[in-house]
Motif scaffolding. Structure first.
Motif, PDB file in Angstrom:
ATOM      1  N   SER A 182       0.813  -1.219   0.000  1.00  0.00           N
ATOM      2  CA  SER A 182       0.000   0.000   0.000  1.00  0.00           C
ATOM      3  C   SER A 182       0.847   1.271   0.000  1.00  0.00           C
ATOM      4  CB  SER A 182      -0.960   0.006   1.202  1.00  0.00           C
ATOM      5  OG  SER A 182      -0.242  -0.082   2.423  1.00  0.00           O
ATOM      6  N   HIS A 183       2.052   1.177   0.542  1.00  0.00           N
ATOM      7  CA  HIS A 183       2.926   2.359   0.558  1.00  0.00           C
ATOM      8  C   HIS A 183       4.245   2.065  -0.154  1.00  0.00           C
ATOM      9  CE1 HIS A 183       0.135   4.363   3.209  1.00  0.00           C
ATOM     10  NE2 HIS A 183       0.191   3.360   4.064  1.00  0.00           N
ATOM     11  N   PHE A 184       4.141   1.259  -1.225  1.00  0.00           N
ATOM     12  CA  PHE A 184       5.344   0.850  -1.967  1.00  0.00           C
ATOM     13  C   PHE A 184       6.144   2.052  -2.460  1.00  0.00           C
ATOM     14  CE2 PHE A 184       7.469  -0.187  -5.981  1.00  0.00           C
ATOM     15  CZ  PHE A 184       8.265  -1.252  -5.584  1.00  0.00           C
ATOM     16  N   LYS A 185       5.483   2.991  -3.126  1.00  0.00           N
ATOM     17  CA  LYS A 185       6.179   4.154  -3.667  1.00  0.00           C
ATOM     18  C   LYS A 185       6.820   4.981  -2.558  1.00  0.00           C
ATOM     19  CE  LYS A 185       4.259   6.545  -6.944  1.00  0.00           C
ATOM     20  NZ  LYS A 185       3.258   7.308  -7.729  1.00  0.00           N
ATOM     21  N   HIS A 186       6.143   5.039  -1.420  1.00  0.00           N
ATOM     22  CA  HIS A 186       6.658   5.853  -0.303  1.00  0.00           C
ATOM     23  C   HIS A 186       7.931   5.260   0.267  1.00  0.00           C
ATOM     24  CE1 HIS A 186       6.468   8.657   3.079  1.00  0.00           C
ATOM     25  NE2 HIS A 186       6.698   7.631   3.877  1.00  0.00           N
ATOM     26  N   TRP A 187       7.949   3.940   0.503  1.00  0.00           N
ATOM     27  CA  TRP A 187       9.155   3.375   1.120  1.00  0.00           C
ATOM     28  C   TRP A 187      10.306   3.258   0.131  1.00  0.00           C
ATOM     29  CZ3 TRP A 187      11.201  -1.186  -0.627  1.00  0.00           C
ATOM     30  CH2 TRP A 187      10.359  -2.195  -1.131  1.00  0.00           C
ATOM     31  N   ILE A 188       9.997   3.111  -1.146  1.00  0.00           N
ATOM     32  CA  ILE A 188      11.065   3.131  -2.151  1.00  0.00           C
ATOM     33  C   ILE A 188      11.679   4.529  -2.225  1.00  0.00           C
ATOM     34  CG2 ILE A 188      11.483   3.151  -4.642  1.00  0.00           C
ATOM     35  CD1 ILE A 188      11.595   0.383  -3.614  1.00  0.00           C
ATOM     36  N   ARG A 189      10.818   5.545  -2.258  1.00  0.00           N
ATOM     37  CA  ARG A 189      11.291   6.937  -2.349  1.00  0.00           C
ATOM     38  C   ARG A 189      12.097   7.346  -1.131  1.00  0.00           C
ATOM     39  NH1 ARG A 189       6.740   9.064  -3.239  1.00  0.00           N
ATOM     40  NH2 ARG A 189       6.247   9.838  -1.158  1.00  0.00           N
ATOM     41  N   ASN A 190      11.731   6.821   0.036  1.00  0.00           N
ATOM     42  CA  ASN A 190      12.395   7.229   1.272  1.00  0.00           C
ATOM     43  C   ASN A 190      13.549   6.312   1.676  1.00  0.00           C
ATOM     44  OD1 ASN A 190      10.893   9.602   2.832  1.00  0.00           O
ATOM     45  ND2 ASN A 190       9.360   8.420   1.709  1.00  0.00           N
ATOM     46  N   THR A 191      13.858   5.330   0.830  1.00  0.00           N
ATOM     47  CA  THR A 191      15.025   4.479   1.099  1.00  0.00           C
ATOM     48  C   THR A 191      15.987   4.622  -0.066  1.00  0.00           C
ATOM     49  OG1 THR A 191      13.816   2.553   0.221  1.00  0.00           O
ATOM     50  CG2 THR A 191      13.792   2.867   2.601  1.00  0.00           C
ATOM     51  N   VAL A 192      16.062   3.619  -0.922  1.00  0.00           N
ATOM     52  CA  VAL A 192      17.025   3.635  -2.022  1.00  0.00           C
ATOM     53  C   VAL A 192      16.747   4.779  -2.995  1.00  0.00           C
ATOM     54  CG1 VAL A 192      15.679   2.025  -3.446  1.00  0.00           C
ATOM     55  CG2 VAL A 192      18.157   2.188  -3.749  1.00  0.00           C
ATOM     56  N   GLY A 193      15.482   5.170  -3.144  1.00  0.00           N
ATOM     57  CA  GLY A 193      15.140   6.252  -4.064  1.00  0.00           C
ATOM     58  C   GLY A 193      15.659   7.608  -3.628  1.00  0.00           C
ATOM     59  N   GLY A 194      15.949   7.746  -2.328  1.00  0.00           N
ATOM     60  CA  GLY A 194      16.394   9.041  -1.829  1.00  0.00           C
ATOM     61  C   GLY A 194      17.884   9.138  -1.579  1.00  0.00           C
ATOM     62  N   VAL A 245       9.580   4.387  11.942  1.00  0.00           N
ATOM     63  CA  VAL A 245       9.041   3.846  10.698  1.00  0.00           C
ATOM     64  C   VAL A 245      10.015   4.043   9.536  1.00  0.00           C
ATOM     65  CG1 VAL A 245       7.192   4.084   8.973  1.00  0.00           C
ATOM     66  CG2 VAL A 245       6.641   4.026  11.408  1.00  0.00           C
ATOM     67  N   ILE A 246      10.782   5.130   9.555  1.00  0.00           N
ATOM     68  CA  ILE A 246      11.773   5.357   8.503  1.00  0.00           C
ATOM     69  C   ILE A 246      12.774   4.207   8.475  1.00  0.00           C
ATOM     70  CG2 ILE A 246      13.721   6.792   7.775  1.00  0.00           C
ATOM     71  CD1 ILE A 246      11.124   8.056   7.057  1.00  0.00           C
ATOM     72  N   GLN A 247      13.297   3.839   9.657  1.00  0.00           N
ATOM     73  CA  GLN A 247      14.251   2.725   9.701  1.00  0.00           C
ATOM     74  C   GLN A 247      13.547   1.412   9.411  1.00  0.00           C
ATOM     75  OE1 GLN A 247      17.320   3.945  10.044  1.00  0.00           O
ATOM     76  NE2 GLN A 247      18.063   1.965   9.327  1.00  0.00           N
ATOM     77  N   GLY A 248      12.264   1.325   9.741  1.00  0.00           N
ATOM     78  CA  GLY A 248      11.486   0.144   9.397  1.00  0.00           C
ATOM     79  C   GLY A 248      11.421  -0.058   7.894  1.00  0.00           C
ATOM     80  N   MET A 249      11.306   1.049   7.168  1.00  0.00           N
ATOM     81  CA  MET A 249      11.258   0.961   5.703  1.00  0.00           C
ATOM     82  C   MET A 249      12.584   0.492   5.122  1.00  0.00           C
ATOM     83  SD  MET A 249       8.763   4.132   4.563  1.00  0.00           S
ATOM     84  CE  MET A 249       9.686   5.455   5.348  1.00  0.00           C
ATOM     85  N   TRP A 250      13.694   0.851   5.767  1.00  0.00           N
ATOM     86  CA  TRP A 250      14.991   0.314   5.343  1.00  0.00           C
ATOM     87  C   TRP A 250      15.032  -1.199   5.560  1.00  0.00           C
ATOM     88  CZ3 TRP A 250      18.331   2.521   2.287  1.00  0.00           C
ATOM     89  CH2 TRP A 250      18.430   3.919   2.232  1.00  0.00           C
ATOM     90  N   GLY A 251      14.353  -1.671   6.599  1.00  0.00           N
ATOM     91  CA  GLY A 251      14.251  -3.110   6.834  1.00  0.00           C
ATOM     92  C   GLY A 251      13.498  -3.809   5.715  1.00  0.00           C
ATOM     93  N   ILE A 252      12.438  -3.164   5.205  1.00  0.00           N
ATOM     94  CA  ILE A 252      11.699  -3.717   4.071  1.00  0.00           C
ATOM     95  C   ILE A 252      12.625  -3.836   2.864  1.00  0.00           C
ATOM     96  CG2 ILE A 252       9.844  -3.280   2.412  1.00  0.00           C
ATOM     97  CD1 ILE A 252       8.290  -1.893   4.619  1.00  0.00           C
ATOM     98  N   PHE A 253      13.356  -2.763   2.597  1.00  0.00           N
ATOM     99  CA  PHE A 253      14.254  -2.773   1.440  1.00  0.00           C
ATOM    100  C   PHE A 253      15.371  -3.801   1.595  1.00  0.00           C
ATOM    101  CE2 PHE A 253      18.067  -1.358  -0.813  1.00  0.00           C
ATOM    102  CZ  PHE A 253      17.584  -1.361  -2.116  1.00  0.00           C
ATOM    103  N   GLU A 254      15.842  -4.000   2.813  1.00  0.00           N
ATOM    104  CA  GLU A 254      16.900  -4.986   3.060  1.00  0.00           C
ATOM    105  C   GLU A 254      16.473  -6.367   2.603  1.00  0.00           C
ATOM    106  OE1 GLU A 254      18.973  -7.231   6.846  1.00  0.00           O
ATOM    107  OE2 GLU A 254      18.066  -5.272   7.177  1.00  0.00           O
TER     108      GLU A 254
END
Length: 500
Positions: A45-57, A316-325
């Motif tokens: 549901s927040h795919f674009k958000h966590w991509i943008r705020n991890t590797v995308g940024g 949650v920001i660091q949580g999103m890095w966990g998703i990307f990991e």
């Protein structure tokens, strides 16, 4: 002595059968399913958000890669990711994938994807809790991980104080023990064997060189480890992925057949290796789940100890890095490894049987050799060198944090010196039993960690909802940044200062 070792091996096999057996794998995946549901499928549901705020940024947001002052003890978000990936992207991405295909057929890859999909939210939850319950030690370093959210989170609930403290100690003990085996000797042994096979380098020479290199990095602490891994991890991952993609592109005509073989094997539309259909599906499920968990470590509570040292304020920001990991480790690296094997003619895509007589890393090396010739084996040997050595660096930090929790910050240097010395032992000894024991300890880390994540799942849900309301819906609500009131106030002031 032989009788004693035999007894130890029998006991370990029994424990390992549970720790890495189907019940535990179901619990690991079940935890991911629970967290996925509670966070309303955040990874989708927040795919674009966590991509943008991890590797995308990485190239756009200075906060992601910003290095802290020399005297500061925290690391950047990108450094924390690279240090965590250093430990997770290892031999499991090469040997583990080959083992899954050999034992479970191509269908195992589908179940590896399933584990990774739900594992994203397990890793997310671990990181959220890690940041929320982290503390500063006497050297002003951030300390977080399962031991802290077990002690202060689970232990903070009425009637669970003692339970939380005991589970925190158990997790730390298992972490330290596993770090010497799966995070050190096992990895170094893989390097030594491959270097001897590919380049005729004596194991002792390999061990001494790696001991020296690791010592220079590890004894320097987290800041030095992070400085090395943020350069090493992107380099090794990109080079390996490019090599594997070349193999896949050369055999691009097999892509359709590969997907068909994976899905047929996953759902029993035909027998794996010519065996009974039901048995083939069971093997595909078990091996896919097992290798998936082993590769990305979601649910084991390991990488959160590094993620918690990040300079981030928002859990949650660091949580999103966990998703990307997890996404990078399994969905990208493991998938490309699988496709390079399956596209090279080494596996019968109709029956799922492995045609080659090679196993483990040799199977991947043979797949690369179909395109690169003799350089294929050398390429994989070098890849194992980088992957396994980076795993040693990452796991040295995990073990350090577990040791610090048990014995205090001042004694960590003792652990680091012993850890470095064990590198030579790993290069020169037959470590079959040591590897099996460390594999068990690695899995046993998951038990207290999963208890903590599930018990605090409501907290993760509240923190995630709070973040979504503030950052995505624009609501004016008080942020949930830390369980500690003093840290919460400091972060709130910092946010106000930056905004003004």
């Amino acid at each position: 002595m032989a009788g004693f070792l035999s007894h130890v091996e029998n006991v370990n096999n029994a424990v390992n059968g549970f720790v890495w057996g189907l019940p535990m794998l179901i619990l690991l995946v079940g935890c991911g399913i629970l967290m996925t549901c509670l966070t309303k499928f955040f990874q989708i549901s927040h795919f674009k958000h966590w991509i943008r705020n991890t590797v995308g940024g990485i190239f756009m947001d200075k906060h992601i890669t910003a290095h802290t002052e020399k005297e500061d003890t925290q690391i950047s978000q990108f450094q924390s990711l690279c240090t965590a990936l250093a430990a997770t992207i290892g031999t499991g991405n090469i040997a583990g994938v080959a083992a899954a295909i050999a034992a479970g057929g191509p269908g195992a890859i589908f179940w590896m994807w399933v584990v990774a999909f739900f594992g994203m939210m397990t890793n997310f939850s671990e990181n959220v809790l890690g940041i929320y319950y982290r503390r500063r030690n006497e050297k002003n370093e951030w300390c977080g991980g399962a031991m802290y959210y077990l002690r202060d989170g689970l232990g903070g609930k009425a009637g669970f104080q003692q339970v939380g403290s005991i589970l925190a100690v158990l997790f730390s003990v298992f972490c330290v023990l596993a770090s010497f085996g799966i995070g050190n000797m096992g990895q170094i042994n893989s390097i030594a064997v491959n270097m001897e096979s590919a380049f005729s380098v004596p194991p002792l020479a390999t061990g001494l060189v790696l001991m020296l290199l690791a010592g220079l990095v590890i004894v320097g602490g987290l800041k030095r480890i992070a400085a090395v891994t943020e350069r090493l991890v992107p380099f090794m991952a990109i080079i390996y992925v490019i090599g594997a993609l070349v193999v896949c592109f050369v055999n691009i005509g097999q892509v359709g057949n590969i997907f068909a073989s994976i899905f047929k094997g996953a759902f029993g539309m035909r027998a794996v290796g010519g065996g009974i259909v039901g048995s083939g599906v069971a093997m595909a499920v078990q091996w896919g789940m097992k290798r998936g968990v082993f590769s990305n470590e979601a649910g084991l509570g390991s990488s959160v100890m590094v993620h918690s040292s990040s300079n981030v304020r928002e859990p949650v920001i660091q949580g999103m890095w966990g998703i990307f990991e997890v996404f990078a480790d399994t969905m990208i690296v493991c998938t490309i490894t699988a496709f390079s094997i399956l596209s090279s003619g080494l596996v019968d895509l109709e029956t799922g049987a492995v045609i080659s007589d090679q196993v483990s890393t040799a199977l991947v090396a043979q797949a690369f050799s179909t395109v690169f010739g003799k350089l294929g084996s050398a390429f994989i040997a070098v890849a194992i060198l980088f992957f396994a050595f980076s795993t040693v660096l990452g796991w040295s930090q995990y073990g350090s944090k577990g040791f610090e929790y048990l014995f205090g910050r001042k004694r960590v240097k003792f652990y680091q010196v012993i850890f470095v010395v064990f590198i030579v032992i790993g290069a020169t000894m037959d470590l079959t039993l040591a590897w099996d024991l460390s594999d068990t300890f690695n899995g046993m880390m998951a038990i207290p960690n999963l208890i903590g994540v599930i018990a605090l799942s409501g907290t993760v849900m509240k923190i995630t909802r709070n973040y979504v309301e503030r950052k995505l819906l624009g609501k004016d609500v008080k942020p949930m940044l830390s369980a500690d009131d003093e840290i919460q106030k400091v972060h709130e002031k910092e946010i106000v200062t930056e905004a003004s």
